[in-house]
Design an enzyme around this catalytic site. Structure first.
Site, mmCIF file in Angstrom:
data_model
loop_
_atom_site.group_PDB
_atom_site.id
_atom_site.type_symbol
_atom_site.label_atom_id
_atom_site.label_comp_id
_atom_site.label_asym_id
_atom_site.label_seq_id
_atom_site.Cartn_x
_atom_site.Cartn_y
_atom_site.Cartn_z
ATOM 1 N N GLU A 1 0.840 -1.191 0.000
ATOM 2 C CA GLU A 1 0.000 0.000 0.000
ATOM 3 C C GLU A 1 0.880 1.248 0.000
ATOM 4 O O GLU A 1 1.947 1.273 0.626
ATOM 5 C CB GLU A 1 -0.897 0.000 1.241
ATOM 6 C CG GLU A 1 -1.866 1.161 1.307
ATOM 7 C CD GLU A 1 -2.740 1.135 2.550
ATOM 8 O OE1 GLU A 1 -3.862 1.675 2.480
ATOM 9 O OE2 GLU A 1 -2.306 0.595 3.579
ATOM 10 N N LYS B 1 -9.876 0.871 -2.712
ATOM 11 C CA LYS B 1 -9.967 0.461 -1.300
ATOM 12 C C LYS B 1 -11.341 0.787 -0.733
ATOM 13 O O LYS B 1 -11.815 1.922 -0.800
ATOM 14 C CB LYS B 1 -8.879 1.164 -0.495
ATOM 15 C CG LYS B 1 -8.802 0.723 0.963
ATOM 16 C CD LYS B 1 -7.639 1.431 1.665
ATOM 17 C CE LYS B 1 -7.487 0.970 3.109
ATOM 18 N NZ LYS B 1 -6.355 1.652 3.783
ATOM 19 N N CYS C 1 -5.080 -3.519 2.815
ATOM 20 C CA CYS C 1 -4.788 -3.193 4.215
ATOM 21 C C CYS C 1 -5.982 -3.361 5.166
ATOM 22 O O CYS C 1 -6.316 -4.466 5.557
ATOM 23 C CB CYS C 1 -4.204 -1.780 4.306
ATOM 24 S SG CYS C 1 -3.274 -1.475 5.834
#
Length: 275
Positions: free
Chosen positions: A45, A115, A157
Site C-alpha cells: 500500500e 480500497k 490493508c
C-alpha cells in the site's frame, strides 16, 4: 516451502514522500527478480507516495497517468504481472481513490480495485489519530480477475479486518488474495499474522501481503512482516523487517485438493447475509 520456481513475489518497501524516488527504488528492485516466468510482483500500500498530508497525495493523484505509464513500461521490460499496491487516483470532491491496479506482462491495466474500508481509527503510536476518509474516497466494487496464476481477489490493508469482503471474493472464485498494506506497529503486533492466516484458512485461498516497513519520511512507522500464506494457513514466506522480496509458489492443485477434502464454501449457510 516448495522447491518449484516461485511464481509470486512480494516487495517489502519503506516508501517516502517523493514518488520519483519510490519509482527508482522499484525499478532497481525489479532488476533482481528471479528468472522464472510467468511472475506476479506485488507491491505494498502507498508504494508510490507515502505523503505527510492528503493534500500532497492529491497532487500526485493529478499526475498519476505519468507514473502509470512508467509502471506499464516496467511490466513490459521485465515480462511481469504487477500489482501496484495502491496509487492515488483522482476522485470527486477534491479526494482520491486508493487504487490497486493489476498490470499484465504486456503493460496493460487489466483490473482496478478502489480500497473499500477506510482507516478512521485511533492507535497508540506517534501518529495517534488516522482519518483516511478526510481525503480518500472509498470504493464499492468487489474485484476478481483471471490470471495465469489463478483467479486473483484484490483488497487493501484495513480491508483485512472485514471477512465479508474476503468471503465475497471467494464466492466469485478467487484463489489468491492480495493484501497490500501499511499496518501500524501496534496493530501489526497484535493482529497482522492472525488476520492474514484466518483469511487464508476461511477462504481456502493463498494470501499475499506485501507490506511497508520502518520509519518513513512522513513520520509514520509501519510493521513490515510481509507474508505469503497457503490455503491451509501455512506461512510459505515471511520478511519481518528491511526492504526486499519474499517469494512463493501458488499451487492450484494443492488448493483444489484442500477444497475437495473440506468443501467449506458449499457448506456456507450465511451467503445471503454476507457482502
Amino acid at each position: 516451502m516448495s522447491t518449484v520456481s516461485p511464481n509470486i513475489v512480494a516487495l517489502q518497501m519503506c516508501s517516502g514522500t517523493n514518488p520519483d524516488e519510490n519509482m527508482a527504488t522499484l525499478a532497481n528492485a525489479l532488476n533482481k527478480l528471479p528468472a522464472a516466468r510467468p511472475l506476479l510482483v506485488c507491491l505494498p500500500e502507498a508504494f508510490l507516495v507515502f505523503s505527510k498530508s492528503g493534500h500532497e497525495t492529491l497532487k500526485v493523484a493529478k499526475r498519476i497517468s505519468h507514473y502509470k505509464k512508467q509502471l506499464s513500461l516496467l511490466c513490459k521490460k521485465h515480462a511481469i504481472w504487477l500489482n501496484t499496491g495502491t496509487v492515488p487516483e483522482p476522485s470527486k470532491n477534491n479526494k482520491y481513490y486508493a487504487a490497486s491496479h493489476l498490470f499484465n506482462e504486456q503493460g496493460e491495466c487489466v483490473a482496478t480495485y478502489n480500497k473499500m474500508h477506510l482507516f478512521d481509527v485511533d492507535v497508540a503510536d506517534k501518529t495517534a489519530s488516522y482519518r483516511e476518509s478526510d481525503f480518500t474516497q472509498s470504493g464499492d466494487d468487489v474485484v476478481v480477475v483471471a490470471t495465469p496464476f489463478g483467479k486473483i481477489g484484490l483488497t487493501v490493508c484495513y480491508d483485512l479486518r472485514f471477512s465479508g469482503l474476503f468471503n465475497a471474493l471467494a464466492r466469485q472464485g478467487a484463489e489468491i488474495m492480495l493484501v497490500p498494506s501499511a499496518f501500524t506497529v501496534p496493530t501489526g503486533q497484535a493482529h497482522w499474522q492472525p488476520l492474514l492466516t484466518a483469511r487464508a484458512i476461511e477462504t481456502q485461498c493463498y494470501v499475499v501481503a506485501a507490506a511497508q516497513y520502518g520509519t518513513h519520511q512522513n513520520g509514520r512507522q509501519t510493521y513490515g512482516h510481509s507474508m505469503i500464506i497457503s490455503p491451509w494457513g501455512e506461512q510459505l514466506a515471511t520478511r519481518e523487517n528491511g526492504v526486499g522480496f519474499i517469494s512463493g509458489y501458488a499451487d492450484l492443485n494443492q488448493l483444489n485438493k484442500i477444497r475437495r477434502d473440506m468443501p467449506v464454501q458449499s457448506h456456507q449457510r450465511f451467503r445471503e447475509h454476507l457482502l
